[in-house]
Design a protein around this motif. Structure first.
Motif, short mmCIF file in Angstrom:
data_model
loop_
_atom_site.label_atom_id
_atom_site.label_comp_id
_atom_site.label_asym_id
_atom_site.label_seq_id
_atom_site.Cartn_x
_atom_site.Cartn_y
_atom_site.Cartn_z
N THR A 65 1.21 -5.25 -8.83
CA THR A 65 1.01 -6.09 -7.64
C THR A 65 1.64 -5.44 -6.43
O THR A 65 1.05 -5.43 -5.34
CB THR A 65 1.59 -7.50 -7.87
N PHE A 66 2.83 -4.87 -6.60
CA PHE A 66 3.46 -4.15 -5.50
C PHE A 66 2.51 -3.10 -4.94
O PHE A 66 2.28 -3.02 -3.73
CB PHE A 66 4.77 -3.49 -5.94
N TYR A 67 1.97 -2.26 -5.82
CA TYR A 67 1.10 -1.18 -5.38
C TYR A 67 -0.20 -1.69 -4.76
O TYR A 67 -0.75 -1.05 -3.87
CB TYR A 67 0.80 -0.22 -6.54
N ARG A 68 -0.67 -2.85 -5.20
CA ARG A 68 -1.87 -3.42 -4.61
C ARG A 68 -1.62 -3.82 -3.15
O ARG A 68 -2.48 -3.68 -2.30
CB ARG A 68 -2.32 -4.64 -5.43
N TYR A 69 -0.42 -4.26 -2.85
CA TYR A 69 -0.08 -4.67 -1.50
C TYR A 69 0.38 -3.51 -0.61
O TYR A 69 0.14 -3.53 0.59
CB TYR A 69 1.01 -5.74 -1.52
N PHE A 70 1.05 -2.53 -1.18
CA PHE A 70 1.66 -1.49 -0.35
C PHE A 70 1.23 -0.06 -0.66
O PHE A 70 1.44 0.81 0.18
CB PHE A 70 3.19 -1.59 -0.41
N GLY A 71 0.71 0.22 -1.81
CA GLY A 71 0.27 1.58 -2.11
C GLY A 71 1.38 2.54 -2.47
O GLY A 71 1.35 3.15 -3.52
N VAL A 72 2.37 2.66 -1.60
CA VAL A 72 3.54 3.52 -1.84
C VAL A 72 4.79 2.79 -1.35
O VAL A 72 4.71 1.92 -0.49
CB VAL A 72 3.42 4.89 -1.12
N LYS A 73 5.93 3.18 -1.87
CA LYS A 73 7.19 2.52 -1.50
C LYS A 73 7.45 2.60 0.00
O LYS A 73 7.91 1.63 0.61
CB LYS A 73 8.34 3.14 -2.30
N GLU A 74 7.15 3.74 0.61
CA GLU A 74 7.42 3.93 2.03
C GLU A 74 6.65 2.94 2.91
O GLU A 74 7.08 2.61 4.01
CB GLU A 74 7.07 5.37 2.45
N ALA A 75 5.50 2.47 2.44
CA ALA A 75 4.67 1.56 3.24
C ALA A 75 5.37 0.23 3.52
O ALA A 75 5.05 -0.46 4.49
CB ALA A 75 3.33 1.32 2.55
N VAL A 76 6.35 -0.12 2.70
CA VAL A 76 7.11 -1.36 2.93
C VAL A 76 7.85 -1.28 4.26
O VAL A 76 8.12 -2.30 4.89
CB VAL A 76 8.11 -1.60 1.77
N LEU A 77 8.18 -0.07 4.69
CA LEU A 77 8.95 0.10 5.92
C LEU A 77 8.16 -0.22 7.18
O LEU A 77 8.73 -0.55 8.21
CB LEU A 77 9.48 1.54 6.01
N ILE A 78 6.84 -0.12 7.08
CA ILE A 78 6.02 -0.42 8.26
C ILE A 78 6.04 -1.92 8.46
O ILE A 78 5.74 -2.69 7.55
CB ILE A 78 4.59 0.11 8.08
N SER A 79 6.40 -2.29 9.67
CA SER A 79 6.48 -3.72 9.95
C SER A 79 5.11 -4.34 9.78
O SER A 79 4.10 -3.66 9.69
CB SER A 79 7.04 -3.97 11.34
N VAL A 80 5.12 -5.62 9.75
CA VAL A 80 3.86 -6.34 9.65
C VAL A 80 2.93 -5.71 10.68
O VAL A 80 3.36 -5.38 11.78
CB VAL A 80 4.09 -7.83 9.97
N ASP A 81 1.71 -5.53 10.32
CA ASP A 81 0.80 -4.85 11.23
C ASP A 81 0.52 -5.72 12.44
O ASP A 81 -0.32 -6.60 12.42
CB ASP A 81 -0.49 -4.48 10.51
N HIS A 82 1.28 -5.45 13.50
CA HIS A 82 1.12 -6.20 14.74
C HIS A 82 -0.04 -5.67 15.57
O HIS A 82 -0.44 -6.30 16.55
CB HIS A 82 2.40 -6.12 15.58
N SER A 83 -0.57 -4.51 15.21
CA SER A 83 -1.59 -3.86 16.03
C SER A 83 -2.80 -4.75 16.32
O SER A 83 -3.22 -4.86 17.48
CB SER A 83 -2.05 -2.55 15.40
#
Length: 191
Positions: free
Chosen positions: A51-69
């Motif tokens: 489930t983690f990988y389904r949401y983030f793909g890689v551990k580093e992706a957790v560091l990106i804040s909620v996609d405010h773009s």
């Protein structure tokens, strides 16, 4: 599927994503980024590693804040029409980040600080900036009265994102330096 059930499903996804991110940031703070595993994050968030990988793909992706773009781009398109594109972007950033709760603001700040400290995450910063150039390029056609070609819009979007990169380097959520930098860019462009 009804609209209500779709809304509930999206809300549950959002809550799961936030729970994973919250636990990951807590563990990174306590143990350090390198010493925290995906398995530990998943366990703390009460999800499976899959489930983690389904949401983030890689551990580093957790560091990106909620996609405010997408929110910033929507506010950019809706900004007052008398603003230049640069001023409209600055307006949009102020609108979106001004509406964050203190908890969300602190989580974003911590994630951004770690994002710039973890060398493995630098590629993600680049990918996010390229994505933002595309979003701004598309949004500019809604902001400008005269049709412009995609190359012109992309150059302007690239200039905006370049200013963001310069202001944000080692300064997560650059609330003071970004408005100044965007004002300088706006003053240098002949409208």
């Amino acid at each position: 599927m009804t609209i209500e059930s779709r809304g509930l499903r999206e809300r549950k996804k959002w809550q799961t994503r936030q729970a994973i991110r919250r636990e990951a940031l807590r563990l990174f703070t306590e143990q350090g980024f390198a010493d925290t595993t995906v398995e530990q994050i998943a366990e703390a968030a009460e999800v499976s590693p899959r489930t983690f990988y389904r949401y983030f793909g890689v551990k580093e992706a957790v560091l990106i804040s909620v996609d405010h773009s997408p929110l910033i781009v929507a506010a950019f398109i809706a900004a007052p029409r008398d603003l230049t594109p640069i001023a409209a972007y600055q307006y949009a950033v102020t609108e979106v980040f001004g509406s964050l709760s203190e908890e969300d603001r602190q989580a974003d700040l911590l994630g951004q600080e770690l994002l710039y400290q973890v060398p493995e995450a630098h590629g993600l910063i680049y990918a996010e900036m390229i994505k933002l150039i595309g979003l701004i390029t598309d949004a500019l056609q809604h902001r400008q009265d005269e049709p412009t070609d995609v190359a012109e819009r992309r150059v302007l979007a690239g200039a905006i994102v370049g200013v963001i990169m310069g202001a944000a380097h080692n300064d997560p959520l650059p609330e003071k330096s970004l408005p100044l930098a965007l004002t300088i860019l706006d003053a240098k462009i002949a409208w």
